[in-house]
Design a protein around this motif. Structure first.
Motif, mmCIF file in Angstrom:
data_model
loop_
_atom_site.group_PDB
_atom_site.id
_atom_site.type_symbol
_atom_site.label_atom_id
_atom_site.label_comp_id
_atom_site.label_asym_id
_atom_site.label_seq_id
_atom_site.Cartn_x
_atom_site.Cartn_y
_atom_site.Cartn_z
ATOM 1 N N HIS A 42 31.597 19.290 6.441
ATOM 2 C CA HIS A 42 31.968 20.393 5.545
ATOM 3 C C HIS A 42 31.148 20.374 4.258
ATOM 4 O O HIS A 42 30.733 21.437 3.772
ATOM 5 C CB HIS A 42 33.467 20.377 5.260
ATOM 6 N N LYS A 43 30.897 19.200 3.694
ATOM 7 C CA LYS A 43 30.062 19.119 2.493
ATOM 8 C C LYS A 43 28.653 19.630 2.782
ATOM 9 O O LYS A 43 28.086 20.393 1.995
ATOM 10 C CB LYS A 43 30.010 17.678 1.984
ATOM 11 N N CYS A 44 28.091 19.207 3.905
ATOM 12 C CA CYS A 44 26.743 19.640 4.277
ATOM 13 C C CYS A 44 26.705 21.139 4.576
ATOM 14 O O CYS A 44 25.741 21.824 4.227
ATOM 15 C CB CYS A 44 26.245 18.844 5.474
ATOM 16 N N GLN A 45 27.752 21.650 5.195
ATOM 17 C CA GLN A 45 27.819 23.075 5.512
ATOM 18 C C GLN A 45 27.853 23.916 4.232
ATOM 19 O O GLN A 45 27.176 24.945 4.140
ATOM 20 C CB GLN A 45 29.049 23.354 6.371
ATOM 21 N N ALA A 47 26.652 22.963 1.270
ATOM 22 C CA ALA A 47 25.334 22.820 0.647
ATOM 23 C C ALA A 47 24.299 23.691 1.370
ATOM 24 O O ALA A 47 23.474 24.351 0.726
ATOM 25 C CB ALA A 47 24.905 21.357 0.645
ATOM 26 N N LEU A 48 24.342 23.712 2.697
ATOM 27 C CA LEU A 48 23.436 24.565 3.480
ATOM 28 C C LEU A 48 23.656 26.035 3.139
ATOM 29 O O LEU A 48 22.697 26.786 2.936
ATOM 30 C CB LEU A 48 23.650 24.322 4.973
ATOM 31 N N THR A 49 24.903 26.449 3.071
ATOM 32 C CA THR A 49 25.227 27.839 2.730
ATOM 33 C C THR A 49 24.668 28.192 1.356
ATOM 34 O O THR A 49 24.039 29.245 1.180
ATOM 35 C CB THR A 49 26.753 28.060 2.760
ATOM 36 N N GLU A 50 24.879 27.327 0.387
ATOM 37 C CA GLU A 50 24.376 27.589 -0.967
ATOM 38 C C GLU A 50 22.853 27.623 -0.991
ATOM 39 O O GLU A 50 22.252 28.507 -1.612
ATOM 40 C CB GLU A 50 24.900 26.531 -1.946
ATOM 41 N N GLY A 51 22.223 26.680 -0.314
ATOM 42 C CA GLY A 51 20.761 26.643 -0.292
ATOM 43 C C GLY A 51 20.162 27.871 0.376
ATOM 44 O O GLY A 51 19.190 28.457 -0.113
ATOM 45 N N PHE A 52 20.753 28.264 1.494
ATOM 46 C CA PHE A 52 20.241 29.433 2.212
ATOM 47 C C PHE A 52 20.444 30.706 1.400
ATOM 48 O O PHE A 52 19.521 31.523 1.260
ATOM 49 C CB PHE A 52 20.907 29.568 3.585
ATOM 50 N N THR A 53 21.635 30.899 0.864
ATOM 51 C CA THR A 53 21.886 32.129 0.102
ATOM 52 C C THR A 53 21.036 32.175 -1.168
ATOM 53 O O THR A 53 20.610 33.257 -1.582
ATOM 54 C CB THR A 53 23.384 32.324 -0.228
ATOM 55 N N ASN A 54 20.748 31.019 -1.767
ATOM 56 C CA ASN A 54 19.839 30.998 -2.921
ATOM 57 C C ASN A 54 18.438 31.437 -2.517
ATOM 58 O O ASN A 54 17.764 32.153 -3.261
ATOM 59 C CB ASN A 54 19.789 29.613 -3.560
ATOM 60 N N ALA A 55 17.984 31.002 -1.340
ATOM 61 C CA ALA A 55 16.658 31.423 -0.871
ATOM 62 C C ALA A 55 16.613 32.939 -0.700
ATOM 63 O O ALA A 55 15.650 33.589 -1.109
ATOM 64 C CB ALA A 55 16.313 30.715 0.440
ATOM 65 N N VAL A 56 17.658 33.505 -0.105
ATOM 66 C CA VAL A 56 17.706 34.960 0.100
ATOM 67 C C VAL A 56 17.810 35.694 -1.233
ATOM 68 O O VAL A 56 17.029 36.616 -1.519
ATOM 69 C CB VAL A 56 18.886 35.352 1.012
ATOM 70 N N ARG A 114 25.968 27.991 -10.031
ATOM 71 C CA ARG A 114 27.052 27.258 -9.367
ATOM 72 C C ARG A 114 26.593 26.629 -8.066
ATOM 73 O O ARG A 114 26.972 25.508 -7.746
ATOM 74 C CB ARG A 114 28.248 28.179 -9.103
ATOM 75 N N GLY A 115 25.785 27.338 -7.299
ATOM 76 C CA GLY A 115 25.300 26.805 -6.029
ATOM 77 C C GLY A 115 24.507 25.524 -6.220
ATOM 78 O O GLY A 115 24.645 24.578 -5.436
ATOM 79 N N LEU A 116 23.691 25.485 -7.277
ATOM 80 C CA LEU A 116 22.923 24.275 -7.559
ATOM 81 C C LEU A 116 23.847 23.109 -7.886
ATOM 82 O O LEU A 116 23.622 21.980 -7.450
ATOM 83 C CB LEU A 116 21.961 24.510 -8.726
ATOM 84 N N ILE A 117 24.888 23.399 -8.648
ATOM 85 C CA ILE A 117 25.847 22.347 -8.994
ATOM 86 C C ILE A 117 26.551 21.844 -7.744
ATOM 87 O O ILE A 117 26.678 20.631 -7.531
ATOM 88 C CB ILE A 117 26.869 22.856 -10.035
ATOM 89 N N PHE A 118 27.003 22.761 -6.902
ATOM 90 C CA PHE A 118 27.656 22.347 -5.649
ATOM 91 C C PHE A 118 26.729 21.463 -4.823
ATOM 92 O O PHE A 118 27.133 20.407 -4.336
ATOM 93 C CB PHE A 118 28.080 23.560 -4.820
ATOM 94 N N MET A 119 25.489 21.909 -4.649
ATOM 95 C CA MET A 119 24.550 21.129 -3.840
ATOM 96 C C MET A 119 24.334 19.739 -4.429
ATOM 97 O O MET A 119 24.329 18.747 -3.702
ATOM 98 C CB MET A 119 23.211 21.863 -3.698
ATOM 99 N N SER A 120 24.170 19.658 -5.750
ATOM 100 C CA SER A 120 23.904 18.356 -6.371
ATOM 101 C C SER A 120 25.119 17.435 -6.297
ATOM 102 O O SER A 120 24.962 16.222 -6.187
ATOM 103 C CB SER A 120 23.440 18.528 -7.817
ATOM 104 N N LYS A 121 26.316 17.993 -6.331
ATOM 105 C CA LYS A 121 27.542 17.173 -6.253
ATOM 106 C C LYS A 121 27.879 16.775 -4.818
ATOM 107 O O LYS A 121 28.391 15.680 -4.579
ATOM 108 C CB LYS A 121 28.733 17.925 -6.855
ATOM 109 N N LEU A 122 27.606 17.644 -3.864
ATOM 110 C CA LEU A 122 27.988 17.392 -2.477
ATOM 111 C C LEU A 122 26.998 16.504 -1.731
ATOM 112 O O LEU A 122 27.379 15.809 -0.788
ATOM 113 C CB LEU A 122 28.141 18.711 -1.723
#
Length: 145
Positions: A42-45, A47-56, A114-122
């Protein structure tokens, strides 16, 4: 002899559209569900969601929908590595994270970042690297053992 063992690896290429997220998440599940404990999955999912949506939304915001976003998941015990390649302008991840940490208010209350924070924390490790071919690679790593 190394203790690392390649358990799974897969690549995916999708269009620059948020509707591709469903395909990305299904792909991620198929590759990882037998190897990851549910909390790490779930943590990786997320982070993946945040990373992908940031790219888009950010890296490809001015690029055509046909511009590919490439993804890779590699499970090399004791790590999972997630890579997302984009064609956007260079971005200083460390500077952005440092700037958010220096905010006096709660950075999660702000619209951006927020997405960057989530990714860095997760995740245990987070890098954003400019490559020689003018792409960027977001690398996220998480210990699975």
């Amino acid at each position: 002899m190394s203790n690392k063992a390649l358990l799974a690896q897969s690549n995916l290429q999708v269009k620059t559209t948020l509707t591709s997220l469903e395909e990305v998440l299904k792909w991620f599940y198929r590759i990882t569900y037998t190897f990851l404990p549910s909390d790490i999955f779930h943590k990786c999912q997320i982070a993946l969601t945040e990373g992908f949506t940031n790219a888009v939304r950010h890296a490809h915001r001015t690029l055509p929908e046909t511009t590919p976003i490439e993804l890779e998941v590699k499970i090399v015990s004791p790590w999972i590595e997630i890579r997302i390649w984009d064609w956007g302008e260079p971005f200083d991840l460390e500077k952005a994270l440092q700037s958010m940490s220096e905010m006096h208010a709660d950075p999660l209350e702000h619209e951006g970042g927020r997405g960057l924070i989530f990714m860095s924390k997760l995740m245990d490790e987070l890098y954003y690297i400019r490559l020689e071919d003018q792409r960027n690679c977001l690398l996220m790593k998480k210990r699975i053992e």
